[in-house]
Design a protein around this motif. Structure first.
Motif, PDB file in Angstrom:
ATOM      1  N   ALA A 129       0.830  -1.209   0.000  1.00 23.44           N
ATOM      2  CA  ALA A 129       0.000   0.000   0.000  1.00 23.44           C
ATOM      3  C   ALA A 129       0.864   1.259   0.000  1.00 23.44           C
ATOM      4  O   ALA A 129       0.554   2.241  -0.683  1.00 23.44           O
ATOM      5  N   ARG A 130       1.970   1.264   0.755  1.00 24.22           N
ATOM      6  CA  ARG A 130       2.864   2.433   0.774  1.00 24.22           C
ATOM      7  C   ARG A 130       3.519   2.626  -0.592  1.00 24.22           C
ATOM      8  O   ARG A 130       3.676   3.762  -1.060  1.00 24.22           O
ATOM      9  N   ALA A 131       3.896   1.507  -1.242  1.00 27.62           N
ATOM     10  CA  ALA A 131       4.477   1.631  -2.580  1.00 27.62           C
ATOM     11  C   ALA A 131       3.433   2.176  -3.563  1.00 27.62           C
ATOM     12  O   ALA A 131       3.768   2.944  -4.477  1.00 27.62           O
ATOM     13  N   GLY A 132       2.169   1.800  -3.387  1.00 27.33           N
ATOM     14  CA  GLY A 132       1.124   2.331  -4.263  1.00 27.33           C
ATOM     15  C   GLY A 132       0.936   3.826  -4.078  1.00 27.33           C
ATOM     16  O   GLY A 132       0.717   4.563  -5.055  1.00 27.33           O
ATOM     17  N   LEU A 133       1.017   4.337  -2.832  1.00 27.60           N
ATOM     18  CA  LEU A 133       0.908   5.773  -2.601  1.00 27.60           C
ATOM     19  C   LEU A 133       2.072   6.528  -3.240  1.00 27.60           C
ATOM     20  O   LEU A 133       1.875   7.617  -3.812  1.00 27.60           O
ATOM     21  N   ASP A 134       3.277   5.968  -3.149  1.00 29.64           N
ATOM     22  CA  ASP A 134       4.416   6.605  -3.812  1.00 29.64           C
ATOM     23  C   ASP A 134       4.235   6.624  -5.329  1.00 29.64           C
ATOM     24  O   ASP A 134       4.583   7.612  -5.993  1.00 29.64           O
ATOM     25  N   GLN A 135       3.683   5.553  -5.878  1.00 32.60           N
ATOM     26  CA  GLN A 135       3.449   5.503  -7.318  1.00 32.60           C
ATOM     27  C   GLN A 135       2.392   6.521  -7.752  1.00 32.60           C
ATOM     28  O   GLN A 135       2.479   7.098  -8.834  1.00 32.60           O
ATOM     29  N   ILE A 136       1.403   6.777  -6.887  1.00 32.37           N
ATOM     30  CA  ILE A 136       0.390   7.795  -7.202  1.00 32.37           C
ATOM     31  C   ILE A 136       1.043   9.170  -7.302  1.00 32.37           C
ATOM     32  O   ILE A 136       0.772   9.949  -8.232  1.00 32.37           O
TER      33      ILE A 136
END
Length: 258
Positions: free
Chosen positions: A240-247
Motif C-alpha cells: 500500500a505504501r508503494a502504491g501511494l508513492d506511485q500515485i
C-alpha cells in the motif's frame, strides 16, 4: 496483457463487447466506445460504491477485450474459435438388459408318501422308522471383542483441507499475479482468500489490487483512498505504501503533461 484463446479461463472478447465474432475493427471500436461511455466511473458519481465497482470492472473488461481484438491475429483466432460448432454430448451406451428367466414350475411328479410303520411278522407290533439325521446348523460369526454383535463399523470420515491452508495458497497465487501486474486476477484471488479467511492481511491486499486498477485508469483520488484504507487495516503493508508513492509520481507527470 493479451488473452490467450487456448486458455479456458479467459473471457471471450467478442462476448464481452456484445458482438457475434464476425465484426471488423471499426465495428469493434464502436461497440467498445458505447460500453465505455455507459460504464465509465465519471458518469456514475451519484451511484453507490458497489455500482461504481461493478461499472469499473465492466469498463476494464471492455478495455482489455478491445486491446485483444485490435490485433489482427488475435481477432482471427477468436473469430475461428466462435465459428467452430460445439460438439454434441455423446449419449451414454445402454447396457442390454439380461433376459428374464421364467420361474421354475412345480414338478408334476407325485410326492412320495412316507412309509408307514412296519409290522414285525412275528408279533405284529408296529416299529417306528428311523428319522433322518438333522444337519448341524452353521454357527453365526463371532463379533470382535469390545464391539456389540449388532454394531457395524463406521467408515472413517475424510477431513477436508483447513480454511487457513486454502487461504494461504490463494494468497501466494495472488502475490504472483500482483508481481506480474495482472491486477484483475490478483484482485479475484485476494477476494477469495479474504472470504475463506477474513484476516486484515487478505482484506488489505484486496484493497491494494483495487487501488492499482484505479491507478491504471488515472483515477488518482480513488486509488489513494483504496491504499489508505489498506494501511488502516494493516499499517505495515508495504504494497500500500508503494502504491501511494506511485500515485505521487504518476500524478505529477500527468499534471506536467497537461
Amino acid at each position: 496483457m493479451s488473452q490467450d484463446p487456448s486458455s479456458p479461463h479467459d473471457k471471450n472478447p467478442f462476448e464481452v463487447l456484445g458482438l457475434q465474432g464476425t465484426e471488423d475493427l471499426p465495428a469493434i471500436r464502436k461497440a467498445f466506445l458505447r460500453l465505455a461511455a455507459q460504464s465509465h466511473p465519471d458518469r456514475l458519481r451519484m451511484k453507490s460504491q458497489e455500482e461504481k465497482a461493478q461499472a469499473l470492472e465492466l469498463f476494464l473488461s471492455a478495455k482489455k477485450a478491445f486491446e485483444v481484438l485490435s490485433q489482427p491475429d488475435k481477432r482471427r483466432e477468436w473469430s475461428d474459435r466462435m465459428a467452430r460448432p460445439k460438439s454434441a454430448p455423446t449419449p451414454a451406451p445402454q447396457t442390454p438388459s439380461a433376459p428374464m428367466t421364467p420361474p421354475a414350475e412345480a414338478s408334476s411328479a407325485p410326492v412320495a408318501s412316507r412309509p408307514g410303520p412296519a409290522l414285525t411278522p412275528a408279533h405284529g407290533v408296529p416299529v417306528a422308522s428311523p428319522s433322518p439325521p438333522t444337519p448341524p446348523s452353521s454357527a453365526a460369526p463371532r463379533a470382535p471383542s469390545g464391539m456389540h454383535p449388532t454394531a457395524e463399523p463406521k467408515p472413517a470420515s475424510r477431513a477436508g483441507p483447513l480454511p487457513a491452508m486454502v487461504a494461504l495458497q490463494l494468497y501466494k497465487m495472488g502475490m504472483l499475479a500482483l508481481e506480474s501486474s495482472d491486477y484483475a486476477k490478483a484482485l479475484d484471488l485476494f477476494a477469495k482468500a479474504a472470504k475463506v479467511s477474513p484476516t486484515p492481511r487478505h482484506q488489505a491486499m484486496e484493497l491494494v489490487c483495487r487501488g492499482h486498477q484505479y491507478l491504471s485508469t488515472r483515477f488518482f483520488d480513488r486509488a489513494r483512498e483504496s491504499f489508505e484504507r489498506a494501511l488502516q487495516l494493516l499499517p505495515e503493508c508495504r504494497e500500500a505504501r508503494a502504491g501511494l508513492d506511485q500515485i505521487d509520481k504518476q500524478s505529477s507527470r500527468y499534471l506536467k503533461g497537461r
